[in-house]
Scaffold this motif. Sequence first.
Motif, mmCIF file in Angstrom:
data_model
loop_
_atom_site.group_PDB
_atom_site.id
_atom_site.type_symbol
_atom_site.label_atom_id
_atom_site.label_comp_id
_atom_site.label_asym_id
_atom_site.label_seq_id
_atom_site.Cartn_x
_atom_site.Cartn_y
_atom_site.Cartn_z
ATOM 1 N N ARG A 140 0.821 -1.220 0.000
ATOM 2 C CA ARG A 140 0.000 0.000 0.000
ATOM 3 C C ARG A 140 0.853 1.267 0.000
ATOM 4 O O ARG A 140 0.552 2.225 -0.715
ATOM 5 N N ASP A 141 1.921 1.289 0.795
ATOM 6 C CA ASP A 141 2.653 2.524 1.046
ATOM 7 C C ASP A 141 3.931 2.699 0.234
ATOM 8 O O ASP A 141 4.410 3.830 0.100
ATOM 9 N N GLN A 142 4.479 1.599 -0.304
ATOM 10 C CA GLN A 142 5.793 1.705 -0.939
ATOM 11 C C GLN A 142 5.849 1.205 -2.372
ATOM 12 O O GLN A 142 6.673 1.682 -3.149
ATOM 13 N N VAL A 143 5.056 0.213 -2.728
ATOM 14 C CA VAL A 143 5.111 -0.352 -4.077
ATOM 15 C C VAL A 143 4.498 0.655 -5.048
ATOM 16 O O VAL A 143 3.376 1.122 -4.843
ATOM 17 N N ARG A 144 5.231 0.981 -6.116
ATOM 18 C CA ARG A 144 4.811 2.002 -7.066
ATOM 19 C C ARG A 144 4.890 1.492 -8.502
ATOM 20 O O ARG A 144 5.659 0.576 -8.810
ATOM 21 N N CYS A 145 4.130 2.141 -9.382
ATOM 22 C CA CYS A 145 4.191 1.814 -10.809
ATOM 23 C C CYS A 145 5.634 1.951 -11.288
ATOM 24 O O CYS A 145 6.334 2.902 -10.922
ATOM 25 N N GLY A 146 6.045 1.008 -12.090
ATOM 26 C CA GLY A 146 7.411 1.001 -12.608
ATOM 27 C C GLY A 146 8.375 0.190 -11.770
ATOM 28 O O GLY A 146 9.469 -0.142 -12.237
ATOM 29 N N ASP A 147 8.012 -0.129 -10.538
ATOM 30 C CA ASP A 147 8.873 -0.986 -9.710
ATOM 31 C C ASP A 147 8.967 -2.363 -10.354
ATOM 32 O O ASP A 147 8.014 -2.831 -10.986
ATOM 33 N N LEU A 148 10.101 -3.005 -10.180
ATOM 34 C CA LEU A 148 10.302 -4.344 -10.723
ATOM 35 C C LEU A 148 10.208 -5.383 -9.610
ATOM 36 O O LEU A 148 10.573 -5.112 -8.458
ATOM 37 N N VAL A 149 9.699 -6.548 -9.974
ATOM 38 C CA VAL A 149 9.375 -7.583 -9.001
ATOM 39 C C VAL A 149 9.992 -8.913 -9.422
ATOM 40 O O VAL A 149 9.812 -9.346 -10.566
ATOM 41 N N LEU A 150 10.681 -9.555 -8.497
ATOM 42 C CA LEU A 150 11.094 -10.941 -8.689
ATOM 43 C C LEU A 150 9.907 -11.816 -8.299
ATOM 44 O O LEU A 150 9.389 -11.697 -7.190
ATOM 45 N N ILE A 151 9.467 -12.667 -9.204
ATOM 46 C CA ILE A 151 8.393 -13.610 -8.910
ATOM 47 C C ILE A 151 9.054 -14.869 -8.360
ATOM 48 O O ILE A 151 9.861 -15.508 -9.037
ATOM 49 N N TYR A 152 8.711 -15.196 -7.123
ATOM 50 C CA TYR A 152 9.354 -16.272 -6.383
ATOM 51 C C TYR A 152 8.353 -17.390 -6.146
ATOM 52 O O TYR A 152 7.286 -17.164 -5.549
ATOM 53 N N HIS A 153 8.669 -18.574 -6.630
ATOM 54 C CA HIS A 153 7.809 -19.742 -6.410
ATOM 55 C C HIS A 153 8.149 -20.365 -5.057
ATOM 56 O O HIS A 153 9.303 -20.706 -4.805
ATOM 57 N N SER A 154 7.121 -20.518 -4.216
ATOM 58 C CA SER A 154 7.325 -21.116 -2.890
ATOM 59 C C SER A 154 6.392 -22.309 -2.714
ATOM 60 O O SER A 154 5.491 -22.530 -3.523
ATOM 61 N N SER A 155 6.629 -23.058 -1.662
ATOM 62 C CA SER A 155 5.796 -24.229 -1.327
ATOM 63 C C SER A 155 5.640 -25.170 -2.516
ATOM 64 O O SER A 155 4.532 -25.586 -2.860
ATOM 65 N N CYS A 156 6.763 -25.481 -3.140
ATOM 66 C CA CYS A 156 6.750 -26.359 -4.312
ATOM 67 C C CYS A 156 8.076 -27.106 -4.384
ATOM 68 O O CYS A 156 8.968 -26.887 -3.571
ATOM 69 N N LYS A 157 8.203 -27.969 -5.386
ATOM 70 C CA LYS A 157 9.419 -28.773 -5.530
ATOM 71 C C LYS A 157 10.634 -27.906 -5.866
ATOM 72 O O LYS A 157 11.717 -28.114 -5.332
ATOM 73 N N GLN A 158 10.464 -26.946 -6.784
ATOM 74 C CA GLN A 158 11.563 -26.061 -7.184
ATOM 75 C C GLN A 158 11.316 -24.663 -6.634
ATOM 76 O O GLN A 158 10.773 -23.794 -7.318
ATOM 77 N N VAL A 159 11.721 -24.426 -5.400
ATOM 78 C CA VAL A 159 11.561 -23.136 -4.747
ATOM 79 C C VAL A 159 12.629 -22.189 -5.266
ATOM 80 O O VAL A 159 13.808 -22.538 -5.310
ATOM 81 N N GLY A 160 12.209 -20.990 -5.685
ATOM 82 C CA GLY A 160 13.185 -20.007 -6.122
ATOM 83 C C GLY A 160 12.589 -18.945 -7.022
ATOM 84 O O GLY A 160 11.387 -18.928 -7.284
ATOM 85 N N VAL A 161 13.459 -18.067 -7.508
ATOM 86 C CA VAL A 161 13.047 -16.975 -8.392
ATOM 87 C C VAL A 161 12.785 -17.539 -9.774
ATOM 88 O O VAL A 161 13.656 -18.174 -10.377
ATOM 89 N N ALA A 162 11.573 -17.279 -10.273
ATOM 90 C CA ALA A 162 11.148 -17.857 -11.550
ATOM 91 C C ALA A 162 11.026 -16.829 -12.666
ATOM 92 O O ALA A 162 11.016 -17.197 -13.842
ATOM 93 N N GLY A 163 10.907 -15.543 -12.321
ATOM 94 C CA GLY A 163 10.735 -14.544 -13.363
ATOM 95 C C GLY A 163 10.670 -13.141 -12.815
ATOM 96 O O GLY A 163 10.876 -12.903 -11.621
ATOM 97 N N ILE A 164 10.364 -12.221 -13.727
ATOM 98 C CA ILE A 164 10.321 -10.796 -13.401
ATOM 99 C C ILE A 164 8.997 -10.215 -13.889
ATOM 100 O O ILE A 164 8.529 -10.548 -14.983
ATOM 101 N N ALA A 165 8.442 -9.328 -13.071
ATOM 102 C CA ALA A 165 7.233 -8.592 -13.429
ATOM 103 C C ALA A 165 7.475 -7.109 -13.136
ATOM 104 O O ALA A 165 8.438 -6.747 -12.459
ATOM 105 N N GLU A 166 6.571 -6.291 -13.651
ATOM 106 C CA GLU A 166 6.605 -4.857 -13.383
ATOM 107 C C GLU A 166 5.271 -4.442 -12.782
ATOM 108 O O GLU A 166 4.211 -4.883 -13.239
ATOM 109 N N VAL A 167 5.312 -3.587 -11.785
ATOM 110 C CA VAL A 167 4.091 -3.056 -11.204
ATOM 111 C C VAL A 167 3.494 -2.048 -12.181
ATOM 112 O O VAL A 167 4.166 -1.107 -12.604
ATOM 113 N N VAL A 168 2.230 -2.276 -12.557
ATOM 114 C CA VAL A 168 1.573 -1.399 -13.532
ATOM 115 C C VAL A 168 0.346 -0.684 -12.967
ATOM 116 O O VAL A 168 -0.242 0.165 -13.634
#
Length: 150
Positions: free
Chosen positions: A39-67
């Motif tokens: 609510r207070d810090q995430v802004r448009c244009g920020d970049l996000v690491l998409i992290y898969h959790s609670s699964c066999k291959q836990v880790g960073v899977a990709g990148i997204a952008e806040v729109v």
Amino acid sequence: MAYWLFKTEPDTFSIDTLREQQRACWEGVRNYQARNMMRDQVRCGDLVLIYHSSCKQVGVAGIAEVVREAYPDHFAFDPASDVYDPKSTPENPRWVMVDVAFVSKMKRIIPLSVMKAMPELAQMPLVQRGNRLSIMPVTEAEWQAILSQC
């Protein structure tokens, strides 16, 4: 611009799901600290690491952008939703969500075990014992160190 890590369970929503949809709301966050950051810090244009959790291959899977910046999470108002909160109302929403757009999928998932072994990530909340937040900040140095593993 800031950097973030958003955790998701790939059985529910994965980087492949985001790639197919191209844009999606990041809903269902039900932790006050994570909500406050979104609510207070995430802004448009920020970049996000998409992290898969609670699964066999836990880790960073990709990148997204806040729109789209934080707005009420309407799933909290729906009694049929898994993330329904009877104390959250349209007049007084308790929870928020942001929209993210697909940027890229990693050539391989960057495993948590690899990140834990990287000295440059020693202070990152993700690798700290007991940190279970679904949204967390990432420094630019941490971001670059993670991307260097691709």
